[in-house]
Design an enzyme around this catalytic site. Sequence first.
Site, PDB file in Angstrom:
ATOM      1  CG  ASP A 161      -9.797  -0.188   5.146  1.00 33.45           C
ATOM      2  OD1 ASP A 161      -9.448  -0.498   3.826  1.00 33.45           O
ATOM      3  OD2 ASP A 161      -9.011  -0.210   6.055  1.00 33.45           O
ATOM      4  CD  GLN A 167      -3.804  -4.602   6.247  1.00 36.31           C
ATOM      5  OE1 GLN A 167      -3.765  -3.493   5.646  1.00 36.31           O
ATOM      6  NE2 GLN A 167      -4.218  -5.825   5.669  1.00 36.31           N
ATOM      7  CE  LYS A 201      -3.770  -2.525   1.812  1.00 35.42           C
ATOM      8  NZ  LYS A 201      -4.686  -2.831   3.201  1.00 35.42           N
TER       9      LYS A 201
HETATM   10  N1  GUN Z   1      -7.092  -7.055   5.780  1.00 31.92           N
HETATM   11  C1  GUN Z   1      -7.502  -7.596   4.567  1.00 31.92           C
HETATM   12  N2  GUN Z   1      -8.022  -6.681   3.746  1.00 31.92           N
HETATM   13  C2  GUN Z   1      -8.083  -5.555   4.285  1.00 31.92           C
HETATM   14  C3  GUN Z   1      -8.471  -4.107   3.671  1.00 31.92           C
HETATM   15  O1  GUN Z   1      -9.215  -4.162   2.575  1.00 31.92           O
HETATM   16  N3  GUN Z   1      -8.307  -3.470   4.687  1.00 31.92           N
HETATM   17  C4  GUN Z   1      -7.820  -3.241   5.716  1.00 31.92           C
HETATM   18  N4  GUN Z   1      -7.583  -2.391   6.632  1.00 31.92           N
HETATM   19  N5  GUN Z   1      -7.240  -4.530   6.239  1.00 31.92           N
HETATM   20  C5  GUN Z   1      -7.674  -5.650   5.307  1.00 31.92           C
END
Ligand code: GUN
Length: 293
Positions: free
Chosen positions: A120, A97, A53
Amino acid sequence: MTPVMIDGKDVAAQVRASLQREIDELKSNGVTPGLAVVLVGDDPASQVYVGSKVKACAELGIYSQKWALPASTTQEELVQLIHQLNADDRIHGILVQSPPPAHIDEEAVILNIDPRKDVDGFHPVNVAKLVLEDEEGFVPCTPLGCMELLKAYGIETAGKHAVVIGRSMIVGKPMANLLVAKNANATVTIAHSRTRDLPALCRTADIIVAAVGRPEMVTSDYVKEGAVVLDVGINRIADESRPRGYRIVGDVDFDAVKDKCSYITPVPGGVGPMTIAMLMANTVKACRQLTAR
Ligand code: GUN
């Protein structure tokens, strides 16, 4: 039937190219989109995702902050960081995350994120906006990426029966909401672990979205001839023949299913690359909305 392989890398590259133009324009007006990525603990898969990311931000010229906090971080410390990021004008998007360590109450943490920075789409305000079809809200990146793939390949959803396998707040539920919304008009069934005769149900589907996290669960007897299959799964399974000792498989038994499909996403290279591209898109959207006069 020879299926069309849905190329998520290619569509993600197109999304990023279009974002690049938008970001350059924002920057020429003195605005740089900014994303804060927060990781608590040392889950290896999460470390990889967070690294990807931050790298994607750098490639597009998005300002980013990476906060890698020890597993011992308390709920209070994490919430305090969120409040600091809410108040930071350089930051337009905040992401924690998932999953955090067990002692952290993830829902309570998310409630502290300013919904306008919740790229998110996990905050209840954004969940509500999705259900209300309010386009100012933020939609979770993976289901948003799935919709983008359907659009990119001109796959009709209106009047189609979509079966979403999985009812998570990250993928299954938002996916179902996107498909049933008035701009997609699918008829949607959400299936889960207590669904009776899942293979028979799936055989009635024109579109299957597999988001359960069970390696290669969707086999040939789940799929009707000509169906579209989107595989959201990213499962590590042991494989001593690989240098890392594992390989990545989806929730779909690709080889068993592919010849029945009109379109199918491979794993890796299908839905996966879209998630980060859509995170970048949500960050640019947050930046625009927060900086609009
Ligand atoms: N863990 C797995 N997919 C995601 C996501 O799209 N966002 C976040 N914050 N954690 C994740």
